[in-house]
Design an enzyme around this catalytic site. Structure first.
Site, PDB file in Angstrom:
ATOM      1  N   GLU A 110      -0.480  -2.801  -9.256  1.00 16.96           N
ATOM      2  CA  GLU A 110      -0.083  -4.106  -8.855  1.00 16.96           C
ATOM      3  C   GLU A 110      -1.530  -4.454  -8.101  1.00 16.96           C
ATOM      4  O   GLU A 110      -1.737  -5.836  -8.111  1.00 16.96           O
ATOM      5  CB  GLU A 110       1.086  -4.147  -8.007  1.00 16.96           C
ATOM      6  CG  GLU A 110       1.239  -5.509  -7.354  1.00 16.96           C
ATOM      7  CD  GLU A 110       2.361  -5.465  -6.246  1.00 16.96           C
ATOM      8  OE1 GLU A 110       2.734  -6.658  -5.697  1.00 16.96           O
ATOM      9  OE2 GLU A 110       2.870  -4.391  -6.047  1.00 16.96           O
ATOM     10  N   GLU A 164      11.698   0.623   5.689  1.00 18.32           N
ATOM     11  CA  GLU A 164      11.488   1.621   6.390  1.00 18.32           C
ATOM     12  C   GLU A 164      10.237   2.552   5.475  1.00 18.32           C
ATOM     13  O   GLU A 164       9.286   2.976   6.164  1.00 18.32           O
ATOM     14  CB  GLU A 164      12.522   2.556   6.389  1.00 18.32           C
ATOM     15  CG  GLU A 164      13.649   2.036   7.531  1.00 18.32           C
ATOM     16  CD  GLU A 164      14.349   0.776   6.982  1.00 18.32           C
ATOM     17  OE1 GLU A 164      14.802   0.045   7.603  1.00 18.32           O
ATOM     18  OE2 GLU A 164      14.347   0.549   5.625  1.00 18.32           O
TER      19      GLU A 164
END
Length: 729
Positions: free
Chosen positions: A593, A713
């Site tokens: 990405e 998280e």
């Protein structure tokens, strides 16, 4: 990341930082709080002026440095980070507003004075000073820098005046302020003679003051983040650094996100001063909400991470906390700025067009010629991943794939090895031609690793159909007992003649039920350590022994799947890379990405809220609806500004920075909060079934956005350990 972007700006920031270190600015503030509050200039002021810092943004013909507002913003941000004492901020914002006047000689004289170290303060229209034939009359509230000012810029209604401190009828009363490093005062005017200035716009003046305060606040927040990070690295409890505890890591990572968004919003506010009124309001209101509105919070978070030591007079933290309180108070209420931003957001989002430094049109001309041909074709065949032009197949998609314009960063012939500038030109040309830029869904991140690491035989079989959209790919990573801990996966691949037998299960595989091929990570050596003994396979999703079961989500959609492998056979020629090197390829896949770069697009959250406001579907007041729109718009714009800054850095030749990781986490939080804001606005309508309420449908689809790319998280863990360098154990 500091406000500074370019090499020259970085050098300027370092000059300010070095100046502060040499003059021990925080120690000076502690020792001279009463003098500073009374308006006495700090002992370093003459040296500050000698460096030309108060006049960085002023024209050379009046004695300034001939710089830009971006550069004075760098000075202010570093002044905030170093907690420079004295009237730099009020003097700089006053000179900037004066410079917007077209009054000739009086303006030039005033600017020469400011460039030479003269001090000033601005009295805004909300102080209620009145202009009459006898002069200016009125009493102000607290004015930043009033006690040290030699000249005042005074608004009286829609008119603006320069007032000398020594003029008869001017009285200044110093007031003790929350900021111990600067002066504050009440100004009383009684029939005061003044020089009127033409052409000053009150909204522009307010924007300058807010943007400059935000720049300084960004420096304060950055200090809070940096200081907290260093402290949790060094401070030990129970025999190890407190930064190794996950709760501390998450809190510290959240503070870094706050800092990066604040810096980006402040930078955009200063950038936006040159825009039209609506775009300027977008940028400045966003900075008031994201930067000024979060400065006190950042100081408190820094204190929380320090514990009791941060609550002492000896620690520098309270000095920054105090400055944050002062800046937030002077910047205006959050309610005011949220409403202002909500009003302009109804007419469209903030503009984040990317400046393209083109010197040669050859590449653009080549792309344009291909897209001219593509525009005459179409894609008549709907894709299995959605009937839209970016995914559909046909002559247009084939032309673009064969030209290397579907996955442009990839090596030739599959891509064109496009760098950041070429990718942005491509996007610009796609937009200009009205053609949807082709995508591959999950394959956008999977196929590039196949193109880079595949054998010639694998590429001959798989590359062209994937790029043309004829075959769909998925990524088989997560397992029921592994989740985000990819290294602990247990799906087994055992030798069987000239290939491997796969046994086990994958889960949460996006679009596996519509995919033709999958990139799968399996354990080929059960005796090896967690990250070793893993191998990457290219799996035929229609092969024998592969069972795909869609998972129906709470929204009623079924985009995720569990995939079972029952002695599924994969020949040796469908191993990607080397046996046992799957973990390295996994990291490469996750990094794909970052090779792609794009223009900064509207995150899309505004549209839903704008629709609610325009259709008057809100259950409460229009005021509350506008404020909700303003809050969400500010956060989306800050993320976009961060991405724009990263794009500019990449265009300038810098390596990939941490913005991608930080932006992902910030976007995850925004997805959740934007959906919640829409639900709250529609009130009782949220009780309707999702078939009758798009807002409810979107809320139920939130996990797609906030879990699909890795839970918040996990993202915070990544930021804490890989970006901030906090200890993992």
């Amino acid at each position: 990341m500091p406000v500074a972007l370019t090499a020259d700006q970085t050098a300027l920031a370092e000059a300010v930082s070095g100046f502060a270190d040499r003059h021990s600015t925080r120690e000076y503030t502690r020792a001279n709080t009463d003098r500073l509050a009374a308006g006495e200039l700090p002992s370093c002021w003459a040296d500050l002026v000698a460096l030309g810092l108060p006049g960085v943004h002023l024209p050379e013909e009046v004695g300034g440095q001939g710089g830009t507002l971006d550069e004075i913003a760098v000075v202010l941000a570093e002044a905030g980070r170093a907690l420079l004492p004295g009237p730099l901020l009020p003097s700089v914002l006053t000179s900037t507003i004066v410079a917007s006047s077209k009054s000739g000689a009086p303006v030039e004289d005033a600017l020469r004075r400011f460039a030479a170290g003269g001090t000033g303060a601005t009295i805004a229209p909300d102080h209620g000073v009145r202009a009459a034939d006898t002069g200016l009359t009125g009493a102000t509230g607290p004015v930043l820098g009033a006690a040290s000012a030699e000249v005042f810029l005074v608004a009286a209604g829609t008119r603006w005046f320069l007032v000398e401190r020594a003029t008869e009828g001017v009285r200044v009363e110093a007031r003790a302020g929350s900021d111990l490093g600067r002066d504050l005062g009440v100004v009383r005017l009684q029939d005061v003679a003044a020089t009127e200035l033409d052409g000053i716009d009150a909204e522009y003046a307010e924007a300058v003051a807010t943007a400059f305060m935000a720049a300084e606040a960004a420096g304060v927040i950055r200090w809070c983040s940096d200081t907290a990070t260093e402290y949790v690295k060094a401070r030990k409890q129970f025999g190890r650094p407190v930064g190794a505890f996950q709760a501390v890591q998450h809190r510290t990572a959240q503070l870094l996100i706050t800092s990066e968004l604040a810096t980006s919003a402040a930078w955009d506010a200063v950038r936006g001063l040159a825009d039209d009124a609506a775009q300027r309001t977008h940028a400045v209101a966003g900075a008031a909400i994201i930067t000024l509105g979060r400065a006190v919070h950042a100081a408190v978070e820094c204190l929380g991470l320090h514990g009791a030591i941060g609550f002492t007079w000896e620690h520098d933290l309270h000095l920054y906390w105090r400055r944050a309180i002062s800046l937030a108070g002077l910047g205006g209420s959050a309610e005011y700025w949220e409403r202002r931003l909500g009003e302009v957001a109804l007419d469209g989002p903030r503009n984040f067009a990317v400046p393209l430094p083109e010197t040669d049109s050859t590449f653009r001309d080549w792309v344009s010629e291909i897209l001219d041909r593509a525009a005459a074709l179409d894609n008549p065949n709907p894709s299995k991943i959605g009937d839209h032009d970016s995914a559909n197949t046909g002559p247009r998609r084939t032309l673009l794939a064969d030209a290397g314009l579907v996955s442009p960063p990839m090596p030739k012939p599959w891509g064109i090895e496009a760098g950041p500038l070429e990718q942005l030109i491509l996007q610009d040309e796609y937009d200009r031609h009205g053609i949807a830029q082709p995508g591959m869904g999950i394959g956008q991140w999977v196929v590039p690793i196949v193109l880079q690491r595949g054998t010639p035989e694998q590429l001959a079989r798989l590359a062209a159909p994937a790029l043309r959209g004829e075959e769909i790919w998925c990524q088989l990573m997560s397992e029921p007992e592994a989740g985000s801990d990819v290294a602990s996966l247990s799906l087994r691949a055992t030798r069987d003649g000239g290939g491997w037998r796969l046994n086990g299960q994958k889960i949460w595989t996006t679009l596996a039920h519509r995919s033709d091929w999958g990139l799968l990570l399996a354990r080929t050596d059960s005796e090896a350590e967690r990250h070793r003994g893993l191998t990457m396979f290219l799996v035929d999703m229609h092969g024998e022994g592969v069972t795909v079961r869609p998972i129906t989500q709470s929204s009623g959609n079924a985009e995720f799947n569990e995939v079972f492998f029952d002695d599924a056979y994969v020949p040796d020629d469908m191993v990607l890379g080397e046996v046992g090197q799957g973990w390295a390829l996994t990291l490469e896949t996750l990094a794909q990405e970052r090779l792609f770069i794009g223009g900064v697009r509207d995150p899309g959250h505004n549209a839903r809220l704008v629709g609610i406001v325009e259709r008057e579907e809100y259950a409460g007041s229009r005021e509350n609806a506008l404020r909700a729109l303003g809050r969400i718009s500010a956060r989306g714009a800050a993320i976009s500004a961060m991405n724009l800054r990263e794009t500019i850095r990449r265009l300038d030749g810098h390596g990939i920075g941490p913005a991608t990781s930080i932006s992902k986490a910030a976007a995850s939080m925004l997805h959740t909060d934007a959906a919640a804001a829409a639900l709250e606005l529609i009130g009782p309508a949220a009780a309707l079934n999702e078939q009758d309420s798009e807002v409810v449908q979107h809320e139920l689809d939130i996990p797609t956005w906030v879990i699909g790319g890795g839970t918040l998280e996990i993202q915070l863990n990544t930021i804490a350990t890989f970006v901030m360098g906090l200890p993992r154990k």
